[in-house]
Every structure is written in C-alpha cells, then in structure tokens.
Design a protein around this motif. Sequence first.
Motif, PDB file in Angstrom:
ATOM      1  N   PHE A  17     -35.469  22.920 -16.425  1.00 68.81           N
ATOM      2  CA  PHE A  17     -35.039  21.783 -15.614  1.00 68.81           C
ATOM      3  C   PHE A  17     -33.572  21.936 -15.185  1.00 68.81           C
ATOM      4  CE2 PHE A  17     -33.299  17.402 -15.368  1.00 68.81           C
ATOM      5  CZ  PHE A  17     -33.995  16.987 -14.247  1.00 68.81           C
ATOM      6  N   GLN A  48     -34.584  14.504 -11.315  1.00 64.57           N
ATOM      7  CA  GLN A  48     -35.734  13.971 -12.047  1.00 64.57           C
ATOM      8  C   GLN A  48     -36.766  13.381 -11.099  1.00 64.57           C
ATOM      9  OE1 GLN A  48     -34.515  11.345 -15.236  1.00 64.57           O
ATOM     10  NE2 GLN A  48     -32.994  12.816 -15.983  1.00 64.57           N
ATOM     11  N   TRP A  99     -38.582  16.312  -9.494  1.00 61.78           N
ATOM     12  CA  TRP A  99     -39.459  16.946 -10.493  1.00 61.78           C
ATOM     13  C   TRP A  99     -40.726  16.116 -10.670  1.00 61.78           C
ATOM     14  CZ3 TRP A  99     -37.844  21.382 -13.356  1.00 61.78           C
ATOM     15  CH2 TRP A  99     -38.698  21.771 -14.384  1.00 61.78           C
TER      16      TRP A  99
END
Length: 211
Positions: free
Chosen positions: A141, A166, A169
């Motif tokens: 990440f 985030q 993702w």
Amino acid sequence: MQLTSHLLPRKAKGHGGERREEILAHALRLISEAGVHNVSTRQIAQAVGISQPTLYSYFPNRYALIGEVGLRAFAALADQMRRACSAPGSAQDRLVAVARNYVTFGLEQPDAYRVAFMIEADTAGEKGADDPVLTAGLATFAIHCQCVADYLGDGVASDDVSLIAQSMWASLHGLVSLLIARPHFPWTDRARLIDCHIAAMMHGYETRQNP
C-alpha cells in the motif's frame, strides 16, 4: 514470481524445493475454494500426496503455510505496482498504470488475490502489528501511496494523501472483487469496464483538486 492454483503433478519424495512449491500451490487452490477457516493441513497434505508430518517438515504449522501464501501474493502485487510507479511518463500516467496493474493482478491471479484481500484473517493465527503478512500488505500500500503523493504534488497534507490512496484502493478492490466473485453477472466488455472505472475514479480526484 509465479502464483498459480492449478493442480500440479506429484513429484517423487526428495525434491525439496519443488515439493514446497507444490504444497503452496495446492494450499492456494484449496483456500480459494473452501475459505481459509475450512482448510486443514491434512487436506493440503492429501492433495499433494504426502503425509501430514512430511508437510510439517516444510512448514511448522498451518499459520506459517497460509502466511507464506499471503506473503507471496503481496510480493507479486508489490513488484507490479513498483514497476508502474517508477515508469516514464507523467505522475497521472503512473497512477493510472498502478491502478491498471492492480486490477490486472487481481484478474490474472484470482486465487492469490482472494487469499490476500477477500478472506478474513484466521484470528487464532493473527499477530497484530507483528504479522508479516500485514507488514507486506502495508508495504504494498505504501507504494500506492507514494504514487498518489506524486500525483497530488507538493503542499498536500499527508492525511489527504492517505485519504485519496485508501479511497482509490477501495474503489479498485470493489471492481476486482466483484469481477472475481460474480463471473456470471452480465458484465459489459471487461476491458471497457476497467477503462471506464479508472477514468471515472481519476476524474473524481481531479474534480476534488480543482473544484
């Protein structure tokens, strides 16, 4: 690094490295089919054609075996994302490439993707912050975050970088997990769907930056 789940031919005893890879391949297949909580080392050993004690000579316990599957999945994904994030082109081009590589990895390696992202952790084997699989996932990440930071440019707060990274993702995961979990849904052309999804996602971030 190859991740696969199709059945491998059984090998004679004594082929240590090959046998270890065979165990991992069968574990990956069984976990993706039945779920991590429903697969035992006995079942994996039977699928490989070895005894349970023999399996333990390669992996000390079930958690070490499952953890290795997860580590390999994240390592393969991180390698693809790292190459995309360092490729020539604009920061936007690189971020789009990272997003595309994420989707491609999930669709080309669906079993590995399931293990890394679509099954609940086995709470009996969780190690919290010391979990090497969690560490590998966070490192993967972080590559994505760096690419997002490059795209956003200087002067953007780290919290905003994390927020957008985030969100992206999660958006990509939603598309990949649906395509994997619901293959019989009447999807439109897959390539066009992926292009549309990534373009819409990028447009949303551009609009947020330039309201």
